[in-house]
Design a protein around this motif. Structure first.
Motif, PDB file in Angstrom:
ATOM      1  N   GLU A 104       0.847  -1.197   0.000  1.00  0.00           N
ATOM      2  CA  GLU A 104       0.000   0.000   0.000  1.00  0.00           C
ATOM      3  C   GLU A 104       0.880   1.244   0.000  1.00  0.00           C
ATOM      4  O   GLU A 104       1.706   1.444   0.898  1.00  0.00           O
ATOM      5  CB  GLU A 104      -0.903  -0.027   1.233  1.00  0.00           C
ATOM      6  CG  GLU A 104      -1.732   1.225   1.434  1.00  0.00           C
ATOM      7  CD  GLU A 104      -2.547   1.586   0.206  1.00  0.00           C
ATOM      8  OE1 GLU A 104      -2.362   2.706  -0.319  1.00  0.00           O
ATOM      9  OE2 GLU A 104      -3.363   0.740  -0.214  1.00  0.00           O
ATOM     10  N   SER A 105       0.725   2.076  -1.031  1.00  0.00           N
ATOM     11  CA  SER A 105       1.628   3.211  -1.236  1.00  0.00           C
ATOM     12  C   SER A 105       1.532   4.276  -0.147  1.00  0.00           C
ATOM     13  O   SER A 105       2.476   5.041   0.057  1.00  0.00           O
ATOM     14  CB  SER A 105       1.357   3.851  -2.599  1.00  0.00           C
ATOM     15  OG  SER A 105       0.017   4.327  -2.671  1.00  0.00           O
ATOM     16  N   PHE A 106       0.427   4.321   0.575  1.00  0.00           N
ATOM     17  CA  PHE A 106       0.222   5.367   1.580  1.00  0.00           C
ATOM     18  C   PHE A 106       1.079   5.141   2.820  1.00  0.00           C
ATOM     19  O   PHE A 106       1.481   6.093   3.501  1.00  0.00           O
ATOM     20  CB  PHE A 106      -1.255   5.424   1.975  1.00  0.00           C
ATOM     21  CG  PHE A 106      -1.565   6.434   3.043  1.00  0.00           C
ATOM     22  CD1 PHE A 106      -1.725   7.783   2.732  1.00  0.00           C
ATOM     23  CD2 PHE A 106      -1.682   6.044   4.377  1.00  0.00           C
ATOM     24  CE1 PHE A 106      -1.997   8.713   3.726  1.00  0.00           C
ATOM     25  CE2 PHE A 106      -1.956   6.968   5.377  1.00  0.00           C
ATOM     26  CZ  PHE A 106      -2.121   8.312   5.045  1.00  0.00           C
ATOM     27  N   PHE A 107       1.370   3.861   3.145  1.00  0.00           N
ATOM     28  CA  PHE A 107       2.059   3.544   4.398  1.00  0.00           C
ATOM     29  C   PHE A 107       3.581   3.581   4.237  1.00  0.00           C
ATOM     30  O   PHE A 107       4.117   3.509   3.128  1.00  0.00           O
ATOM     31  CB  PHE A 107       1.624   2.174   4.900  1.00  0.00           C
ATOM     32  CG  PHE A 107       0.168   2.105   5.267  1.00  0.00           C
ATOM     33  CD1 PHE A 107      -0.343   2.876   6.295  1.00  0.00           C
ATOM     34  CD2 PHE A 107      -0.702   1.279   4.564  1.00  0.00           C
ATOM     35  CE1 PHE A 107      -1.687   2.822   6.639  1.00  0.00           C
ATOM     36  CE2 PHE A 107      -2.046   1.225   4.890  1.00  0.00           C
ATOM     37  CZ  PHE A 107      -2.536   1.992   5.932  1.00  0.00           C
ATOM     38  N   THR A 108       4.261   3.662   5.370  1.00  0.00           N
ATOM     39  CA  THR A 108       5.722   3.699   5.380  1.00  0.00           C
ATOM     40  C   THR A 108       6.280   2.300   5.661  1.00  0.00           C
ATOM     41  O   THR A 108       5.583   1.442   6.223  1.00  0.00           O
ATOM     42  CB  THR A 108       6.232   4.639   6.473  1.00  0.00           C
ATOM     43  OG1 THR A 108       5.860   4.107   7.766  1.00  0.00           O
ATOM     44  CG2 THR A 108       5.651   6.040   6.312  1.00  0.00           C
ATOM     45  N   PRO A 109       7.549   2.062   5.307  1.00  0.00           N
ATOM     46  CA  PRO A 109       8.177   0.787   5.660  1.00  0.00           C
ATOM     47  C   PRO A 109       8.119   0.506   7.160  1.00  0.00           C
ATOM     48  O   PRO A 109       7.896  -0.634   7.577  1.00  0.00           O
ATOM     49  CB  PRO A 109       9.623   0.970   5.175  1.00  0.00           C
ATOM     50  CG  PRO A 109       9.510   1.934   4.044  1.00  0.00           C
ATOM     51  CD  PRO A 109       8.421   2.892   4.463  1.00  0.00           C
ATOM     52  N   ASP A 110       8.308   1.536   7.955  1.00  0.00           N
ATOM     53  CA  ASP A 110       8.277   1.390   9.415  1.00  0.00           C
ATOM     54  C   ASP A 110       6.924   0.853   9.879  1.00  0.00           C
ATOM     55  O   ASP A 110       6.849  -0.106  10.657  1.00  0.00           O
ATOM     56  CB  ASP A 110       8.563   2.756  10.049  1.00  0.00           C
ATOM     57  CG  ASP A 110       8.736   2.667  11.551  1.00  0.00           C
ATOM     58  OD1 ASP A 110       9.725   2.058  11.994  1.00  0.00           O
ATOM     59  OD2 ASP A 110       7.882   3.196  12.288  1.00  0.00           O
ATOM     60  N   TYR A 111       5.850   1.459   9.384  1.00  0.00           N
ATOM     61  CA  TYR A 111       4.506   1.035   9.777  1.00  0.00           C
ATOM     62  C   TYR A 111       4.215  -0.376   9.278  1.00  0.00           C
ATOM     63  O   TYR A 111       3.683  -1.214  10.031  1.00  0.00           O
ATOM     64  CB  TYR A 111       3.464   2.002   9.223  1.00  0.00           C
ATOM     65  CG  TYR A 111       2.045   1.537   9.461  1.00  0.00           C
ATOM     66  CD1 TYR A 111       1.401   1.805  10.662  1.00  0.00           C
ATOM     67  CD2 TYR A 111       1.369   0.789   8.494  1.00  0.00           C
ATOM     68  CE1 TYR A 111       0.112   1.348  10.897  1.00  0.00           C
ATOM     69  CE2 TYR A 111       0.084   0.326   8.726  1.00  0.00           C
ATOM     70  CZ  TYR A 111      -0.540   0.606   9.920  1.00  0.00           C
ATOM     71  OH  TYR A 111      -1.816   0.140  10.147  1.00  0.00           O
ATOM     72  N   LEU A 112       4.545  -0.655   8.021  1.00  0.00           N
ATOM     73  CA  LEU A 112       4.225  -1.955   7.440  1.00  0.00           C
ATOM     74  C   LEU A 112       4.967  -3.090   8.146  1.00  0.00           C
ATOM     75  O   LEU A 112       4.410  -4.163   8.373  1.00  0.00           O
ATOM     76  CB  LEU A 112       4.561  -1.954   5.948  1.00  0.00           C
ATOM     77  CG  LEU A 112       3.618  -1.130   5.062  1.00  0.00           C
ATOM     78  CD1 LEU A 112       4.186  -0.992   3.660  1.00  0.00           C
ATOM     79  CD2 LEU A 112       2.225  -1.760   5.017  1.00  0.00           C
ATOM     80  N   VAL A 148       5.662   4.427   0.902  1.00  0.00           N
ATOM     81  CA  VAL A 148       6.071   3.447  -0.106  1.00  0.00           C
ATOM     82  C   VAL A 148       5.914   4.010  -1.517  1.00  0.00           C
ATOM     83  O   VAL A 148       6.750   3.779  -2.397  1.00  0.00           O
ATOM     84  CB  VAL A 148       5.258   2.148   0.053  1.00  0.00           C
ATOM     85  CG1 VAL A 148       5.432   1.235  -1.154  1.00  0.00           C
ATOM     86  CG2 VAL A 148       5.677   1.421   1.334  1.00  0.00           C
ATOM     87  N   GLY A 149       4.862   4.771  -1.738  1.00  0.00           N
ATOM     88  CA  GLY A 149       4.614   5.339  -3.054  1.00  0.00           C
ATOM     89  C   GLY A 149       5.710   6.268  -3.536  1.00  0.00           C
ATOM     90  O   GLY A 149       5.831   6.525  -4.742  1.00  0.00           O
TER      91      GLY A 149
END
Length: 259
Positions: A104-112, A148-149
């Motif tokens: 999901e492009s909205f989220f960050t690597p940290d969150y994912l 991510v995007g």
């Protein structure tokens, strides 16, 4: 004696074809046999390569092993667990990565990373330690808070990789691990696969790239039209020749045609 960690027994999978798909496949058949009675074994601490052309059934096989789709017939056992009867237990011991994985492009690597760690039931401190290790190993640290995007395609692939192994699985399954990667990212990925083997992990990968198999794989299964043509150690498959030469020898012996 080597420890068997993956055993596939007579896997078979068919798919129905739409009229459009029949036209693309140049067939009038309403059903396509993607995998046809496939059996093979892989052992702890080795890299096993499924080698075959596009459409050979490699991706379907890996998706069955990863419990994403269910076989019509047969079974496979990963870490001693059945993909048919113990799917969740299989998922707990594997990591699966494909080039088709879309984050999901909205989220960050940290969150994912935190999210998938939680999905695997990991404790917060264990997730944090694993994140520090993998983000540093793959150079994701300074991009951890970037959506991510906004990441490059190579960095997205690295993030997908670390997310797939957040829970430190015993078996890592990769579908075409270097497809679409630039040479630098491909090198990072292939080096890491070798590291996993060195740590006693088991890697199952699919590819159509001969050089990748020659560089990485301990054992190989040559698959064409959903069937296993030959399986063995890399040396046994090559039989003193190049892997490319041996592959086409096996392929043409089945009546295959080069177009």
């Amino acid at each position: 004696m080597k420890e068997e960690i993956v055993r596939a027994e007579g896997l078979r999978k068919t798919f129905s074809l739409s009229k459009k798909q029949q036209k693309i496949e140049k067939t009038h058949q309403a059903m396509k046999v993607a995998v046809d009675g496939l059996s093979f074994s892989a052992y702890r601490g080795e890299i096993y390569g499924l080698l075959g052309p596009n459409g050979a059934g490699k991706t379907t096989t890996l998706r069955m092993l990863s419990t994403l789709i269910r076989p019509d017939e047969g079974d496979a056992f990963l870490c001693g667990k059945s993909i048919v009867k113990e799917a969740q237990a299989v998922r707990d011991c594997i990591g699966f990565m494909t080039g088709e994985l879309k984050l999901e492009s909205f989220f960050t690597p940290d969150y994912l990373f935190d999210f998938f760690g939680m999905m695997h039931g990991m404790a917060k401190d264990a997730v944090a330690e694993r994140k520090r290790e993998l983000f540093h190993r793959f150079g994701i640290d300074r991009f951890a808070g970037v959506r991510v995007g906004d990441l490059s395609s190579g960095m997205k692939q690295k993030v997908s990789l670390v997310i797939s192994i957040v829970h430190d699985p015993e078996i890592v399954i990769f579908d075409e691990p270097t497809n679409g990667l630039d040479v630098l990212t491909a090198k990072v990925v292939t080096d890491f696969l070798a590291e996993l083997r060195g740590m006693g992990k088991s890697v199952i990968l699919s590819t159509h790239i001969f050089s990748l198999v020659e560089k990485l794989c301990d054992r190989v299964g040559v698959i064409v039209e959903g069937k296993m043509l030959r399986e063995g150690s890399l040396a046994e498959i090559m039989d003193g020749r190049s892997l490319e030469e041996r592959f086409f020898e096996l392929y043409l012996a089945t009546g295959g045609v080069l177009q």
